[in-house]
Design an enzyme around this catalytic site. Sequence first.
Site, mmCIF file in Angstrom:
data_model
loop_
_atom_site.group_PDB
_atom_site.id
_atom_site.type_symbol
_atom_site.label_atom_id
_atom_site.label_comp_id
_atom_site.label_asym_id
_atom_site.label_seq_id
_atom_site.Cartn_x
_atom_site.Cartn_y
_atom_site.Cartn_z
ATOM 1 N N CYS A 82 0.814 -1.025 -0.112
ATOM 2 C CA CYS A 82 -0.317 0.054 0.167
ATOM 3 C C CYS A 82 0.418 0.894 0.228
ATOM 4 O O CYS A 82 1.871 1.490 -1.098
ATOM 5 C CB CYS A 82 -0.984 0.327 1.602
ATOM 6 S SG CYS A 82 -2.023 1.223 1.024
ATOM 7 N N HIS A 173 -3.003 -5.385 1.610
ATOM 8 C CA HIS A 173 -2.526 -5.707 3.288
ATOM 9 C C HIS A 173 -2.715 -7.092 3.083
ATOM 10 O O HIS A 173 -3.440 -7.337 4.098
ATOM 11 C CB HIS A 173 -2.805 -4.577 3.769
ATOM 12 C CG HIS A 173 -2.397 -3.439 3.904
ATOM 13 N ND1 HIS A 173 -1.571 -2.784 4.415
ATOM 14 C CD2 HIS A 173 -3.150 -2.620 3.354
ATOM 15 C CE1 HIS A 173 -2.281 -1.269 4.180
ATOM 16 N NE2 HIS A 173 -2.660 -1.789 3.583
ATOM 17 N N GLU A 175 -0.713 -8.593 4.992
ATOM 18 C CA GLU A 175 -0.634 -8.769 6.639
ATOM 19 C C GLU A 175 -1.484 -9.050 7.719
ATOM 20 O O GLU A 175 -1.101 -8.989 8.659
ATOM 21 C CB GLU A 175 0.854 -8.120 6.975
ATOM 22 C CG GLU A 175 0.341 -6.433 7.450
ATOM 23 C CD GLU A 175 0.111 -5.957 5.620
ATOM 24 O OE1 GLU A 175 -0.276 -4.444 6.062
ATOM 25 O OE2 GLU A 175 0.020 -6.222 5.033
#
Length: 189
Positions: A82, A173, A175
């Site tokens: 991002c 994302h 994660e």
Amino acid sequence: MNRVGIVALQGNFEKHAEAIRACAHEGVEIQFVRTPQHLDGVDRLIIPGGESTTVGILMQRFGLGEAIQKVVREGMPVWGTCMGMIMLATDIEGNDQYRLRLLDITVRRNAFGAQVHSFEAPVKVDVLTEPVMGVFIRAPIVSRVGDKVKSIATFDGKCVAVQEGKMVGTSFHPELTDDTSFHRWFLNL
């Protein structure tokens, strides 16, 4: 590969550390990177999400941007998620903010809308066998790829992940999910 650096100036850097710990082999260490000296001994680098204008100012102030440019040009693998992809880009549509100018792409910030328009959706990434859940938060898109850059994922007809050699950028994302497949792939890049 023993030490993964994660830029920790602002943003969700701790989530990347959790994902690396969840999928890494024994002996892999996490190094939070805030100054050029924190890059010493780092084998690969993640630039997480956050606010690109703020991080750009801090990178300039601490000399971290120049240090990252040097190690990436010397061949260190780097992944920007991002905001991290925005920081890696050579160009940002309608904006001349500080950036690293390493990854030959043009990005459009907030291409899916404001924070309230955030969403999750499965994304098929060419380098992975199964789709990953993409978390899109004020996410950019790649509006131009350079000659040596490969689009490795699209969503709704828009480029959301790219690779140029050992440099990777994702609009989303990984994660923020329990799926560590993208992190495992990056550890082996």
